[in-house]
Design an enzyme around this catalytic site. Structure first.
Site, short mmCIF file in Angstrom:
data_model
loop_
_atom_site.label_atom_id
_atom_site.label_comp_id
_atom_site.label_asym_id
_atom_site.label_seq_id
_atom_site.Cartn_x
_atom_site.Cartn_y
_atom_site.Cartn_z
N ASP A 210 0.64 -1.23 0.04
CA ASP A 210 0.05 0.15 -0.05
C ASP A 210 0.90 1.28 -0.09
O ASP A 210 1.92 1.34 0.49
CB ASP A 210 -0.89 0.00 1.31
CG ASP A 210 -2.03 -0.84 1.33
OD1 ASP A 210 -2.07 -1.75 0.27
OD2 ASP A 210 -3.09 -0.88 1.90
N HIS B 79 -5.42 2.60 -4.34
CA HIS B 79 -5.42 3.09 -2.70
C HIS B 79 -5.90 4.28 -2.46
O HIS B 79 -5.86 4.92 -1.68
CB HIS B 79 -4.24 2.71 -2.12
CG HIS B 79 -4.20 2.59 -0.63
ND1 HIS B 79 -5.12 1.96 0.02
CD2 HIS B 79 -3.42 3.07 0.25
CE1 HIS B 79 -5.07 1.82 1.44
NE2 HIS B 79 -3.96 2.64 1.69
N HIS C 280 3.65 -2.21 3.02
CA HIS C 280 3.82 -0.96 2.47
C HIS C 280 5.15 -0.58 1.67
O HIS C 280 6.23 -1.07 2.05
CB HIS C 280 3.61 0.17 3.55
CG HIS C 280 2.26 -0.13 4.18
ND1 HIS C 280 2.25 -0.88 5.33
CD2 HIS C 280 0.99 0.82 4.08
CE1 HIS C 280 0.86 -0.57 5.79
NE2 HIS C 280 0.13 0.31 4.96
N HIS D 104 -5.35 8.98 0.16
CA HIS D 104 -5.67 8.63 1.48
C HIS D 104 -6.61 8.88 2.54
O HIS D 104 -6.13 9.13 3.78
CB HIS D 104 -4.00 8.05 2.19
CG HIS D 104 -3.97 6.94 2.98
ND1 HIS D 104 -4.52 6.71 4.39
CD2 HIS D 104 -3.45 5.77 2.70
CE1 HIS D 104 -4.03 5.67 4.80
NE2 HIS D 104 -3.73 4.87 3.82
#
Length: 185
Positions: free
Chosen positions: A9, A59, A153, A63
């Site tokens: 991510d 994503h 990540h 965010h």
């Protein structure tokens, strides 16, 4: 054998090329949930990951916590990310991972026509806490089961521990299973 899905991510970032190199060396494939906002600076890595045979997904753009957005803002957050990813990598993902996994029936009602699925995870490496490469490796290996989805990540901060951990827990040569492609628009 056990097959697990590796997911990353918050990228792409300056750590993405190191992760892509390890995945290539080990013969492994992953899914990258990229932020639209990262494409301006690191879009070439989104293109590279697609060329290397990895799955590119969204994503979202910035965010945000999606349940806090109204319908128009939610759709803009998803669509602007898809635009940025398509511009960088040439593919328009419909698969997303909502930040914090937060995507309720309300969000489905508001944006279900522009995404195909919201993919969560069942092994959280807690790598964002920077517990050390060995702890990240242990989180993966101690919890692995066939079909597990591992959350790691490649962006959002210092991800050197993820790079190190990946080299520690991936077998010398992985046997990758190519899943059927999800529809793109």
């Amino acid at each position: 054998g056990k097959y697990i899905a590796l997911t990353f991510d918050d990228g792409p970032s300056g750590y993405t090329p190191d992760i892509l190199k390890i995945l290539k060396d080990k013969g492994a494939k992953a899914t990258f949930y990229n932020l639209g906002s990262q494409e301006a600076n690191y879009g070439k890595y989104a293109k590279q990951l697609v060329e290397d045979g990895h799955e590119l997904a969204s994503h979202t753009n910035a965010h945000q916590y999606l349940p806090n957005l109204d319908a128009n803002a939610l759709r803009a957050e998803i669509s602007s990310a898809a635009d940025a990813l398509e511009g960088a990598a040439g593919v328009r993902p419909q698969m997303i991972r909502a930040p914090y996994g937060a995507f309720t029936s309300t969000e489905w009602g508001r944006a279900g026509d522009i995404i195909s699925c919201n993919v969560l995870w069942n092994i959280d490496t807690l790598d964002w806490k920077r517990p050390g490469a060995d702890a990240i490796k242990a989180a993966v290996l101690n919890n692995a089961f066939s079909g597990a989805i591992v959350l790691m990540h490649d962006g959002g901060g210092n991800r050197q521990q993820d790079v190190e951990a990946l080299g520690l827990f991936l077998p010398r040569r992985c046997e990758s299973v190519r899943l059927p492609a999800l529809p793109t628009r």
